[in-house]
Design a protein around this motif. Structure first.
Motif, short mmCIF file in Angstrom:
data_model
loop_
_atom_site.label_atom_id
_atom_site.label_comp_id
_atom_site.label_asym_id
_atom_site.label_seq_id
_atom_site.Cartn_x
_atom_site.Cartn_y
_atom_site.Cartn_z
N LYS A 39 31.86 23.32 117.22
CA LYS A 39 31.70 22.24 116.24
C LYS A 39 32.44 22.66 114.97
CE LYS A 39 27.96 19.93 113.67
NZ LYS A 39 27.92 18.55 114.07
N THR A 40 33.31 21.79 114.49
CA THR A 40 34.05 22.13 113.27
C THR A 40 33.95 20.96 112.29
OG1 THR A 40 36.09 21.23 114.16
CG2 THR A 40 35.75 23.59 114.47
N GLY A 41 34.13 21.26 111.03
CA GLY A 41 34.09 20.21 110.01
C GLY A 41 34.34 20.80 108.65
N THR A 42 34.10 19.99 107.65
CA THR A 42 34.28 20.45 106.27
C THR A 42 33.02 20.10 105.49
OG1 THR A 42 36.63 19.97 106.42
CG2 THR A 42 35.74 20.18 104.22
N ILE A 43 32.59 21.03 104.71
CA ILE A 43 31.47 20.74 103.80
C ILE A 43 32.08 20.79 102.41
CG2 ILE A 43 29.22 21.52 102.97
CD1 ILE A 43 28.77 22.85 105.73
N GLU A 44 32.12 19.64 101.77
CA GLU A 44 32.82 19.54 100.49
C GLU A 44 32.24 20.52 99.46
OE1 GLU A 44 34.15 15.91 97.67
OE2 GLU A 44 33.51 15.39 99.71
N ASN A 45 33.14 21.26 98.85
CA ASN A 45 32.79 22.26 97.82
C ASN A 45 31.99 23.45 98.35
OD1 ASN A 45 34.03 20.74 95.77
ND2 ASN A 45 32.20 19.47 95.60
N LYS A 46 31.90 23.60 99.65
CA LYS A 46 31.14 24.72 100.21
C LYS A 46 31.68 26.07 99.71
CE LYS A 46 31.54 26.01 104.67
NZ LYS A 46 31.79 27.43 104.93
N GLY A 47 33.02 26.17 99.65
CA GLY A 47 33.62 27.43 99.21
C GLY A 47 33.10 27.84 97.85
N GLU A 48 33.04 26.87 96.97
CA GLU A 48 32.55 27.17 95.62
C GLU A 48 31.05 27.50 95.63
OE1 GLU A 48 33.74 24.29 92.66
OE2 GLU A 48 32.10 24.95 91.35
N PHE A 49 30.28 26.70 96.35
CA PHE A 49 28.84 26.99 96.43
C PHE A 49 28.61 28.41 96.95
CE2 PHE A 49 28.31 22.22 97.40
CZ PHE A 49 28.01 21.91 96.09
N TYR A 225 23.28 22.71 99.84
CA TYR A 225 23.96 23.89 99.28
C TYR A 225 23.90 23.84 97.74
CZ TYR A 225 25.99 25.47 103.76
OH TYR A 225 26.16 25.96 105.03
N ALA A 226 24.08 22.64 97.19
CA ALA A 226 24.03 22.50 95.72
C ALA A 226 22.64 22.84 95.20
CB ALA A 226 24.41 21.07 95.32
N GLU A 227 21.63 22.46 95.96
CA GLU A 227 20.24 22.75 95.58
C GLU A 227 20.00 24.27 95.55
OE1 GLU A 227 17.62 20.41 95.16
OE2 GLU A 227 16.23 22.07 94.76
N VAL A 228 20.50 24.96 96.57
CA VAL A 228 20.34 26.43 96.61
C VAL A 228 21.06 27.04 95.41
CG1 VAL A 228 20.85 28.55 97.89
CG2 VAL A 228 20.06 26.52 99.11
N LEU A 229 22.29 26.59 95.16
CA LEU A 229 23.05 27.14 94.03
C LEU A 229 22.28 26.95 92.73
CD1 LEU A 229 25.59 28.41 92.82
CD2 LEU A 229 26.55 26.10 92.61
N SER A 230 21.77 25.73 92.51
CA SER A 230 21.11 25.50 91.22
C SER A 230 19.84 26.36 91.12
CB SER A 230 20.83 24.02 91.01
OG SER A 230 19.64 23.65 91.65
N ARG A 231 19.16 26.59 92.23
CA ARG A 231 17.95 27.43 92.15
C ARG A 231 18.28 28.90 91.95
NH1 ARG A 231 12.98 25.18 95.71
NH2 ARG A 231 13.51 22.97 95.69
N VAL A 232 19.37 29.40 92.56
CA VAL A 232 19.66 30.84 92.42
C VAL A 232 20.33 31.16 91.09
CG1 VAL A 232 19.81 31.22 94.92
CG2 VAL A 232 21.91 30.98 93.59
#
Ligand code: UDP
Length: 234
Positions: A39-49, A225-232
């Motif tokens: 399974k492949t795909g893109t998660i937008e902004n994942k690299g930054e997160f 992913y954004a939620e994890v980033l904001s919490r950490v």
């Protein structure tokens, strides 16, 4: 420090040489894969997160005495890391039953384990990363006996530090995968630690805040992913 040629491109990251032979630049991509690239795909902004989340975690672990490859973060997608010769094993630590272990045993996900479980998997795409015993890792020469013991000790230390850290932020660290590599005369923690490599469940609701949302087509992947980033980062 000057960034030079690309050395390696993996599923989620690219490594570049630098003018210092001991240091590399680790670049985080948005590409996402699961089930050994089926399974492949893109998660937008994942690299930054993932770069920012890994930065917080590596900095925390270093402060707690865990030696890692992280030197410094250069920007939102790149970190300077020590060059490692990666050991060909993935070390998985589990605090709750989930994922491949639950599936293989036909058990339901979610049960808390009586103590953290450390497992070794051989890094081999063609074989779908088979499970190995500690003894097999040592006897087959994938790592020395001392390195196996060291990886286990560090994996449990990481578990103690990160379980507490996430819990303080309302997140259960269910399980995760880490990798180690040799650098000069040391074995350092390498790779990344992010929602790509951890299972993270929200306390109370048990909402998944990790790559299982992508693997299982649950939607709201970027938001998790954004939620994890904001919490950490707080
Ligand atoms: N994991 C990973 N890369 C792998 C395999 C596992 O990052 O190649 C992580 C996964 O995200 C989870 C933990 O390791 O947090 C345990 O994974 P499991 O063995 O349950 O396999 P999965 O079902 O996730 O493939």
């Amino acid at each position: 420090m000057e960034k030079r040629e690309q050395l390696y491109e993996g599923k989620a990251k690219i490594l570049y040489a630098t003018d210092d032979p001991d240091l590399l630049v680790q670049y985080f991509k948005d590409d996402a894969t699961a089930f050994n690239r089926k399974k492949t795909g893109t998660i937008e902004n994942k690299g930054e997160f993932n770069c920012r989340i890994s930065t917080v975690i590596f900095r925390l672990l270093e402060r707690e005495g865990v030696r890692t490859h992280w030197v410094k973060t250069l920007n939102d997608r790149e970190m300077l890391v020590k060059r490692l010769t990666i050991l060909p094993v993935e070390v998985v630590v589990r605090n709750r039953l989930a994922g491949s272990l639950a599936k293989r045993l036909g058990l339901e996900e979610g049960r808390e384990l009586s103590r953290p479980l450390v497992e070794f998997y051989y890094k081999c795409d063609e074989l779908d990363d088979p499970l190995m015993t500690d003894d097999q890792v040592d006897v087959l020469g994938f790592a020395t006996g001392a390195e196996v013991a060291h990886m286990r000790t560090v994996a449990l230390k990481v578990d103690e530090v990160l379980s507490r850290f996430f819990l303080e932020r309302g997140i259960i660290l269910v399980d995760y995968k880490i990798e180690f590599g040799r650098h000069k005369d040391e074995v350092l923690l390498g790779d990344e630690i992010s929602p790509d490599s951890c299972r993270l469940w929200e306390v109370g609701t048990l909402r998944k805040l990790d790559k299982d949302r992508f693997r299982r087509d649950m939607g709201s992947v970027e938001e998790a992913y954004a939620e994890v980033l904001s919490r950490v980062e707080t």
